[in-house]
Design a protein around this motif. Structure first.
Motif, PDB file in Angstrom:
ATOM      1  N   LEU A 118       0.833  -1.213   0.000  1.00  0.00           N
ATOM      2  CA  LEU A 118       0.000   0.000   0.000  1.00  0.00           C
ATOM      3  C   LEU A 118       0.861   1.254   0.000  1.00  0.00           C
ATOM      4  CD1 LEU A 118      -2.712  -1.094   2.588  1.00  0.00           C
ATOM      5  CD2 LEU A 118      -2.921  -0.974   0.109  1.00  0.00           C
ATOM      6  N   LEU A 119       2.182   1.061   0.066  1.00  0.00           N
ATOM      7  CA  LEU A 119       3.085   2.209   0.159  1.00  0.00           C
ATOM      8  C   LEU A 119       3.940   2.364  -1.092  1.00  0.00           C
ATOM      9  CD1 LEU A 119       3.897   4.359   2.232  1.00  0.00           C
ATOM     10  CD2 LEU A 119       5.706   2.850   2.988  1.00  0.00           C
TER      11      LEU A 119
ATOM     12  N   MET B   1      12.434   5.395  -6.424  1.00  0.00           N
ATOM     13  CA  MET B   1      11.145   4.758  -6.166  1.00  0.00           C
ATOM     14  C   MET B   1      10.219   5.737  -5.430  1.00  0.00           C
ATOM     15  SD  MET B   1      10.428   1.132  -4.348  1.00  0.00           S
ATOM     16  CE  MET B   1      11.893   0.433  -5.099  1.00  0.00           C
ATOM     17  N   GLN B   2       8.987   5.767  -5.864  1.00  0.00           N
ATOM     18  CA  GLN B   2       8.067   6.746  -5.291  1.00  0.00           C
ATOM     19  C   GLN B   2       7.238   6.138  -4.156  1.00  0.00           C
ATOM     20  OE1 GLN B   2       5.070   8.081  -7.927  1.00  0.00           O
ATOM     21  NE2 GLN B   2       4.683   9.951  -6.776  1.00  0.00           N
ATOM     22  N   LEU B   3       7.317   6.787  -2.982  1.00  0.00           N
ATOM     23  CA  LEU B   3       6.517   6.331  -1.848  1.00  0.00           C
ATOM     24  C   LEU B   3       5.189   7.066  -1.868  1.00  0.00           C
ATOM     25  CD1 LEU B   3       8.960   6.260   1.195  1.00  0.00           C
ATOM     26  CD2 LEU B   3       7.957   4.338  -0.003  1.00  0.00           C
ATOM     27  N   ARG B   4       4.106   6.337  -1.884  1.00  0.00           N
ATOM     28  CA  ARG B   4       2.804   7.010  -1.842  1.00  0.00           C
ATOM     29  C   ARG B   4       1.829   6.120  -1.096  1.00  0.00           C
ATOM     30  NH1 ARG B   4      -0.969   7.662  -5.955  1.00  0.00           N
ATOM     31  NH2 ARG B   4      -2.350   9.389  -5.464  1.00  0.00           N
ATOM     32  N   ALA B   5       1.392   6.603   0.077  1.00  0.00           N
ATOM     33  CA  ALA B   5       0.514   5.770   0.905  1.00  0.00           C
ATOM     34  C   ALA B   5      -0.879   5.726   0.300  1.00  0.00           C
ATOM     35  CB  ALA B   5       0.447   6.329   2.312  1.00  0.00           C
ATOM     36  N   ALA B   6      -1.393   4.521   0.100  1.00  0.00           N
ATOM     37  CA  ALA B   6      -2.737   4.341  -0.442  1.00  0.00           C
ATOM     38  C   ALA B   6      -3.767   4.596   0.664  1.00  0.00           C
ATOM     39  CB  ALA B   6      -2.886   2.934  -0.984  1.00  0.00           C
ATOM     40  N   PRO B   7      -5.025   4.929   0.278  1.00  0.00           N
ATOM     41  CA  PRO B   7      -6.030   5.301   1.294  1.00  0.00           C
ATOM     42  C   PRO B   7      -6.125   4.373   2.508  1.00  0.00           C
ATOM     43  CG  PRO B   7      -6.916   5.642  -0.886  1.00  0.00           C
ATOM     44  CD  PRO B   7      -5.563   5.043  -1.080  1.00  0.00           C
ATOM     45  N   PRO B   8      -6.169   3.035   2.328  1.00  0.00           N
ATOM     46  CA  PRO B   8      -6.327   2.214   3.541  1.00  0.00           C
ATOM     47  C   PRO B   8      -5.125   2.300   4.480  1.00  0.00           C
ATOM     48  CG  PRO B   8      -6.068   0.830   1.600  1.00  0.00           C
ATOM     49  CD  PRO B   8      -6.175   2.223   1.111  1.00  0.00           C
ATOM     50  N   LEU B   9      -3.959   2.617   3.922  1.00  0.00           N
ATOM     51  CA  LEU B   9      -2.779   2.767   4.779  1.00  0.00           C
ATOM     52  C   LEU B   9      -2.818   4.124   5.476  1.00  0.00           C
ATOM     53  CD1 LEU B   9      -0.232   1.258   5.561  1.00  0.00           C
ATOM     54  CD2 LEU B   9       0.983   2.464   3.770  1.00  0.00           C
ATOM     55  N   LEU B  12      -4.396   4.275   8.759  1.00  0.00           N
ATOM     56  CA  LEU B  12      -3.688   3.611   9.852  1.00  0.00           C
ATOM     57  C   LEU B  12      -2.461   4.405  10.317  1.00  0.00           C
ATOM     58  CD1 LEU B  12      -3.779  -0.124   8.748  1.00  0.00           C
ATOM     59  CD2 LEU B  12      -5.052   0.945  10.591  1.00  0.00           C
ATOM     60  N   LEU B 430      -6.834  -8.774   6.442  1.00  0.00           N
ATOM     61  CA  LEU B 430      -6.326  -8.154   5.216  1.00  0.00           C
ATOM     62  C   LEU B 430      -7.461  -7.916   4.227  1.00  0.00           C
ATOM     63  CD1 LEU B 430      -2.884  -9.870   4.580  1.00  0.00           C
ATOM     64  CD2 LEU B 430      -3.356  -7.507   5.167  1.00  0.00           C
ATOM     65  N   LEU B 433      -9.064  -4.777   5.351  1.00  0.00           N
ATOM     66  CA  LEU B 433      -8.207  -3.620   5.079  1.00  0.00           C
ATOM     67  C   LEU B 433      -8.260  -3.239   3.597  1.00  0.00           C
ATOM     68  CD1 LEU B 433      -5.975  -1.660   6.111  1.00  0.00           C
ATOM     69  CD2 LEU B 433      -4.320  -3.355   5.368  1.00  0.00           C
ATOM     70  N   TYR B 434      -8.045  -4.236   2.729  1.00  0.00           N
ATOM     71  CA  TYR B 434      -8.005  -3.956   1.296  1.00  0.00           C
ATOM     72  C   TYR B 434      -9.408  -3.735   0.734  1.00  0.00           C
ATOM     73  CZ  TYR B 434      -3.094  -4.861   0.135  1.00  0.00           C
ATOM     74  OH  TYR B 434      -1.741  -4.783  -0.004  1.00  0.00           O
ATOM     75  N   SER B 438     -10.509   0.486   2.266  1.00  0.00           N
ATOM     76  CA  SER B 438     -10.098   1.375   1.178  1.00  0.00           C
ATOM     77  C   SER B 438     -11.289   2.152   0.646  1.00  0.00           C
ATOM     78  CB  SER B 438      -9.400   0.616   0.060  1.00  0.00           C
ATOM     79  OG  SER B 438      -9.962  -0.639  -0.121  1.00  0.00           O
TER      80      SER B 438
END
Lengths: 249, 515
Positions: A118-119, B1-9, B12, B430, B433-434, B438
């Motif tokens: 997710l990151l 590398m691009q770090l991008r937190a997705a909504p469900p993360l 948290l 999980l 979460l997913y 999300s």
């Protein structure tokens, strides 16, 4: 060839009549099986029993010769070997295509990897490969699913199945809402993926698309009324299955 | 590398604050008090059932409920009027100019930005202890809050219907009422119901600070460590609050009103006649309650003379402003991270088991109804006073609010994707979460932004524990009758709240737009 799915005496009771009654069925590696029947004949129920969503009240389900595992982990790994293509696709709209493809690996991944997915983009090579098989551009991996077209979604759902790498492919009327060209393309892709050791069970409401399958199963009012090679599917049988409501033939 | 937190993360991530907190807490513990906490917890199962206790708790509860109802009813009517008066659409239809609407809006920002507790304490000084103080303390900020929501709702409605009626020759007021009234009603009632829940919490809280009712009882029993009696009050309050929430939830469903952080599209309500009757019943209800509480209108007009301003501005300037503002912000941030991050984390932990969900709901309900200053006092039994202790108390309260909303919206979201993931072999946590978090992540975070802004306003309520920034200083200046300091503190607090509101509005708009 070894059996992938065995249903023995499956009955799913309901009112006014059982949704499934006394179903016995074995599907072996490499078999491509079409499931025929009118609306309400029990096709979706049979698929739900086959993928473990609906535990049968009577009868027994065996996956690759084994009954459902007792332990949670054992059961999860068993589920991971069964891939379902849902009619409504059930992709996670909010996540990127790559995250969706990787979601098919959650059964074998632990928490750290599931959170990391997710990151940042994980296992890009494997995802690209699945995309290429489905004729999808690799740059779509970063897109959110909500930004895709209908046809692209359909293929991403297929690519997710490939990432899961199941031995049994189940599909519930995957062609129902597609235009004829897209339907033919998707069916060809599905049939191409069903090579040994993999098997395919697909419910179909259009008997004209039977070409390419090895075997057909006919359901009527929850009972198995036909099970044989597609050469045996003739007009009278179809008429019987659809009780005169045959769609295009 | 691009770090991008997705909504469900993203939902948290705030819970990461637990890590530094776990390091800090042992140092903050002063060693003793665990025995008392144990007694408090075990008393939950053996509340006092003595007739004397039951009678006094019931009497206190009635006063609190009456204060809440009266404050709520008056603020709703007043807020409706002020909301119409600050609507751009209304002014544009009546006079062609929106300037008056903007002016009234700006003026209403001041009562809105000051917490009901501060209003209560100020009014207590001005008017002496009387039932109307708590009611007024609720009415002033609530009316301004309701007015803002009403005017926002009004201005978001399409004006084409008004124009069509005007073109047909209808006078402006009639056209406005006909075209906008019915569309506004469900929103007003849905928000109004929510404000009633808030009013009950506020009335209890004001009681803790000595304004009467159950809150006062709770604080006295708490301070005398009479935990069995304390739990009698808490369980009764819980019963009232849960039935209120259930009743309002039932009405929302019956009238098809928009849910609070809507995953569903707001729908136009049905049964307009029932709704109007409920609104009209508010007036006699207010009169009745006012009479029952012993509110004397003439007493509202007699104000005590205030001690003169000392004009000691150097001492006002000498206050440690950066530390005060910093403390308040740190407290808010910590409480917000705790509440926002813990709700989804606990939901995930409890996910696989139905048995765990019921206790989780109960803890959240307790958190909601429990006045944060009482939690703070309880924490003081084991922890040293300060920002962390205050933040824990405030965070727990808001965890209850956010947790309930998260659970409700997760239950409303379609289970299909979660089911598909579980079918492919992912574990229940999980899959949740997913598959589900999300979907609710964006609206949840948008609501969390609004809630953080509420927490900033609310941070004053835990100031009892001391050293928590502006709130504690405010209480100190109040008890020292240092009016100049008090004035400056309230102004700075209000300014901070307005800045926070603006920030949270922007963040919310961005979150919802990118969805």
């Amino acid at each position: 060839m070894n059996p992938v799915l065995e249903l023995r005496g499956i009955t799913v009771p309901a009112q006014p009549r059982p949704r499934l009654e006394g179903i016995d069925l074995t599907i072996r590696q490499g078999e491509r099986v079409a499931l025929l029947g009118a609306s309400g004949a029990g096709k979706s129920t049979l698929l739900a029993v086959a993928n473990g969503l609906l535990p049968p009240q009577q009868g027994e389900v065996l996956w690759e010769g084994r009954s459902p595992a007792r332990s949670r982990r054992g059961r999860r790994l068993q589920q991971a070997r069964i891939g379902t293509l849902w009619q409504d696709l059930r992709l996670v709209e909010e996540l990127s295509v790559q995250q969706n493809l990787n979601a098919a690996r959650l059964a074998v991944w632990g928490w750290p990897k599931a959170l990391l997915n997710l990151l940042l983009p994980l296992e890009t090579d494997a995802c690209r490969q699945a995309m290429a098989t489905m004729d999808l551009e690799p740059h779509l991996l970063e897109r959110p699913v909500s930004a895709l077209s209908g046809g692209q979604r359909q293929r991403v759902a297929m690519a997710r199945l490939l990432r899961q790498d199941p031995v049994l492919l189940l599909a519930d009327e995957p062609l129902a809402s597609l235009d004829p060209r897209l339907a033919a393309e998707l069916l060809a892709l599905l049939l191409r993926q069903a090579l040994p050791p993999r098997a395919l069970l697909l419910s179909l409401h259009r008997p004209d698309l039977l070409e390419g399958f090895d075997r057909a199963i006919g359901l009527r009012q929850g009972r198995l009324v036909f099970d044989g090679p597609i050469a045996g599917v003739h007009r009278a049988l179809l008429h019987d299955l659809y009780e005169g409501t045959l769609p295009c033939s | 590398m691009q770090l991008r937190a997705a909504p469900p993360l993203l939902v948290l991530l705030p819970a990461l604050v637990l890590l530094p907190l776990a390091l800090l807490l042992p140092g903050l513990s002063h060693g003793g008090g665990w025995e008392l906490i144990g007694q408090f917890a075990s008393a939950a199962f053996t509340p006092s059932l003595e007739p004397v206790v039951l009678r006094s708790v019931a009497a206190g509860l009635l006063v609190t409920v009456a204060m809440a109802l009266l404050g709520w009813a008056v603020s709703l009517v007043l807020g409706l009027l002020l909301g119409v008066a600050s609507s751009r659409t209304v002014w544009a239809s009546l006079t062609g100019s929106t300037v008056p609407a903007t002016c009234i809006r700006r003026l209403l920002a001041i009562p809105r930005s000051i917490h009901e507790l501060i209003w209560g304490l100020l009014l207590l000084q001005l008017m002496g202890l009387q039932p109307a103080v708590a009611v007024l303390a609720i009415v002033i900020p609530y009316a301004a809050l309701v007015a803002r929501v009403i005017s926002d709702l009004l201005d978001a409605l399409p004006t084409t219907n008004v124009e069509a009626l005007r073109a047909g020759g209808a006078p402006a007021p009639a056209a406005l009422l006909t075209a906008l009234g019915p569309a506004l009603l469900p929103g007003v009632l849905s928000y109004g119901g929510y404000r009633l829940e808030c009013a009950l919490r506020s009335a209890t809280l004001l009681g803790v600070f000595g304004l009467g009712g159950l809150g006062t009882e709770l604080k006295l029993t708490m301070q005398s460590l009479a935990f069995h009696e304390l739990w009698t009050g808490l369980w009764l309050l819980l019963a009232v609050m849960l039935s209120l929430e259930a009743g309002l939830g039932g009405l929302r469903r019956r009238w098809l009103m928009p849910v609070r952080f809507g995953l569903q599209q707001p729908s136009v309500g049905l049964r307009a006649r029932e709704m109007l009757l409920v609104l009209l019943a508010l007036l006699p209800l207010s009169l009745l309650l006012g009479h029952a509480l012993g509110v004397q209108p003439q007493a509202l007009l007699t104000w005590q003379p205030l001690p003169p301003l000392q004009n000691d501005w150097p001492s006002v300037l000498a206050l440690p402003w950066p530390a005060l503002v910093g403390g308040t912000l740190a407290l808010t941030l910590l409480a917000a991270c705790l509440a926002v991050g813990l709700a989804p984390l606990l939901l995930l932990l409890a996910a696989p088991s139905r048995w765990l969900r019921a206790p989780l709901r109960l803890v959240w309900a307790l958190g909601r109804l429990w006045p944060p200053p009482l939690t703070a006092l309880l924490l003081l039994l084991v922890l040293q006073p300060g920002v962390v202790t205050g933040a824990l108390a405030l965070g727990f309260h808001n965890l209850g609010v956010l947790g309930r909303l998260l659970l409700e919206s997760a239950a409303d979201a379609s289970p299909a994707t979660e089911q598909a993931l579980a079918c492919a072999g992912s574990g229940p946590r999980l899959a949740l979460l997913y598959g589900r978090l999300s979907v609710v992540a964006r609206p949840y975070l948008a609501y969390a932004a609004y809630r953080s802004d509420v927490m900033l306003r609310e941070s004053v309520v835990v100031s009892l524990v001391g050293a928590t920034g502006l709130g504690s200083q405010l209480l100190e200046s109040l008890s020292a009758f240092a009016w100049d300091q008090l004035l400056a503190l309230v102004l700075v607090y209000a300014l901070l709240t307005l800045l926070g509101e603006d920030l949270s509005d922007r963040w919310r708009a961005r979150l919802l737009a990118s969805g």
